[in-house]
Write an enzyme that holds these catalytic residues in place. Structure first.
Site, PDB file in Angstrom:
ATOM      1  CB  SER A 119      22.979 -30.017  26.147  1.00 47.12           C
ATOM      2  OG  SER A 119      22.119 -30.882  26.045  1.00 47.12           O
ATOM      3  CB  CYS A 170      15.918 -36.788  38.668  1.00 45.99           C
ATOM      4  SG  CYS A 170      16.625 -36.172  36.858  1.00 45.99           S
ATOM      5  CD  GLU A 196       4.584 -30.042  37.000  1.00 43.81           C
ATOM      6  OE1 GLU A 196       4.917 -29.302  37.964  1.00 43.81           O
ATOM      7  OE2 GLU A 196       4.558 -31.138  36.768  1.00 43.81           O
ATOM      8  CE  LYS A 205      16.839 -28.780  31.250  1.00 44.17           C
ATOM      9  NZ  LYS A 205      17.706 -28.790  32.292  1.00 44.17           N
ATOM     10  CE  LYS A 211      15.022 -31.537  33.118  1.00 45.68           C
ATOM     11  NZ  LYS A 211      15.912 -31.861  34.308  1.00 45.68           N
TER      12      LYS A 211
END
Ligand code: PBG
Ligand code: ZN
Length: 337
Positions: free
Chosen positions: A284, A136, A243, A258, A205
Site C-alpha cells: 500500500s 494477527c 524463513e 513483502k 514479511k
C-alpha cells in the site's frame, strides 16, 4: 582500424543496441507481463457498496456484488488472479469471522468461483482483520504485558485456510508470520480433502511502515503495540532466507516477499537460492507514495509504476502483486510510449 573512442576496442559500442525501439525491445532482458500480476481487493458485507480508501486513491472497500464487477474487469484485462482481504461485520478476541463458514471471504470466494471460474482466487489468511485488537494472532494479557500466542493462533489460521479452500479458493496466502503455520495449514487442508489447494506463504514479511495505508483499507491497525514480535526486522536478510527455507520445508508452493521495492535484495537472494515460484507484494505505501506524487504533478505515474514493477521483476519476482494491476494491464496493452 581502432575506435576513435577507446583506441583499443573497436567492437565495444553498447549504444548500437539502443538505437530504435524495436531493437531495444529485442534485447530487453526483463519483461513485465499482465499474466504475472495479481490484484488485491477488499470486501465488506453489504450491497452496492463502494467506499473509497482515502490513503489509496483508486482503491475501494467493496461489497461482494461490486467486487465481482471489479474482478470481472480485471479478468477481462487479462489479470489472472485476485487476492482477497475481508472486513467482517463483527470483530472479536478469537477472530471468529475469519473462519466462519459463511464469513465475508467465504461468501465472496463462492460468488467469484461461480461467476468467473477461470479467475484465480487467492485469499489472505490472517486474523488481524477479524480480531477486535487488530493483531494477527490471539493475544494473551498478563497485567500490562500483552503477548501474541503462536500455537493457538496457528490452529485458527489452519481452520481459516480450510474454510477458504472449502469455498473454492485456488491459493491460500497466510500473511501472519506465526511459526509453523504453513505445515499446520497444509496438514489440515489435506485432511479435509483439498489437496489441490496451493499455499503461497508470506515467507519473508517485514514489519514495515509501508503497510500504513493498508490498515485504513482493511481496518486492521493494531490497537496497541506493534507487529515487531512476529513480522521480520528490516535489518535481516539471512534470516529472511531461513524463513523461506522453513516455509518451503513445511509445504509452501509459492513464496512471497513483502514489501517489494525496499527489499529487492531479499527478492533476488530468495529467487537465486531456492528457484521457487516467487511473488513480491508492492504494498500500500509503495502505491500511495506514487499516487500522491503523481497527483501533485511531480512524477509521471505511468512511467514510475512501470519502472518500479520492472525492477521487482528484474530482482527475481515471477509474480507481482499490485493495486495498480488494472492500470498496468491497460498500459501494457498500449505498448511502450
Ligand atoms: C495483514 C496484512 C498486511 C498487509 C497484507 N496482509 C498488513 C500488516 O501486516 O499490517 C499489507 C499489505 C499492504 O500494505 O498493501 N497480515
Ligand atoms: Zn495480519
Amino acid at each position: 582500424m581502432s575506435s576513435p573512442l577507446t583506441g583499443q576496442f573497436p567492437t565495444c559500442r553498447p549504444r548500437r543496441l539502443r538505437q530504435f525501439p524495436a531493437l531495444r525491445r529485442l534485447v530487453a532482458e526483463t519483461r513485465l507481463h499482465v499474466e504475472q500480476l495479481v490484484l488485491p481487493l477488499f470486501v465488506r458485507p453489504g450491497r452496492k457498496l463502494r467506499r473509497a480508501v482515502e490513503a489509496m486513491p483508486g482503491v475501494f472497500q467493496l461489497s461482494p456484488d461490486e467486487l465481482l464487477r471489479d474482478a470481472s474487469q480485471a479478468y477481462e484485462l487479462g489479470v489472472p488472479a485476485v487476492l482477497l482481504f475481508g472486513i467482517p461485520g463483527r470483530k472479536d478476541e478469537k477472530a471468529s469471522g475469519a473462519y466462519a463458514r459463511n464469513g465475508i471471504i467465504q461468501q465472496t470466494v463462492r460468488l467469484l468461483k461461480k461467476e468467473l471460474p477461470e479467475l484465480l482466487v487467492i485469499t489472505d489468511v490472517c486474523l488481524c482483520g477479524y480480531t477486535n485488537h487488530g493483531h494477527c494472532g490471539i493475544v494473551h494479557r498478563n497485567r500490562s504485558v500483552a503477548r501474541i500466542l503462536n500455537d493457538p493462533t496457528v490452529k485458527l489460521l489452519a481452520r481459516t485456510a480450510v474454510s477458504h479452500a472449502d469455498a473454492g479458493a485456488d491459493i491460500v496466502a497466510p500473511s501472519d508470520m506465526m511459526d509453523g503455520r504453513v505445515h499446520a495449514i497444509r496438514a489440515m487442508i489435506d485432511q479435509n480433502g483439498f489437496i489441490g489447494t496451493s499455499i503461497m506463504s508470506y515467507a519473508a514479511k517485514f514489519a514495515s511502515a509501508f503497510f500504513g495505508p493498508f490498515r485504513e483499507a482493511a481496518e486492521s491497525a493494531p490497537q496497541f503495540g506493534d507487529r515487531c514480535s512476529y513480522q521480520m526486522d528490516g535489518a535481516n536478510a539471512n534470516e529472511a532466507l531461513r524463513e523461506v527455507a522453513l516455509d518451503i520445508q513445511e509445504g509452501a508452493d509459492l513464496v512471497l516477499i513483502k514489501p517489494a521495492l525496499a527489499y529487492l535484495d531479499i527478492i533476488h537472494r530468495v529467487k537465486a537460492e531456492f528457484g521457487y515460484p516467487t511473488a513480491a507484494y508492492a504494498v500500500s505505501g509503495e502505491y500511495s507514495m506514487i499516487k500522491a506524487a503523481a497527483a501533485k504533478g511531480w512524477i509521471d505515474e505511468r512511467a514510475v509504476v512501470l519502472e518500479s514493477l520492472l525492477a521487482i521483476r528484474r530482482a527475481g519476482a515471477d509474480i507481482v502483486i499490485t493495486y495498480a494491476a488494472r492500470e498496468v494491464a491497460r498500459w501494457l496493452k498500449q505498448g511502450n510510449p
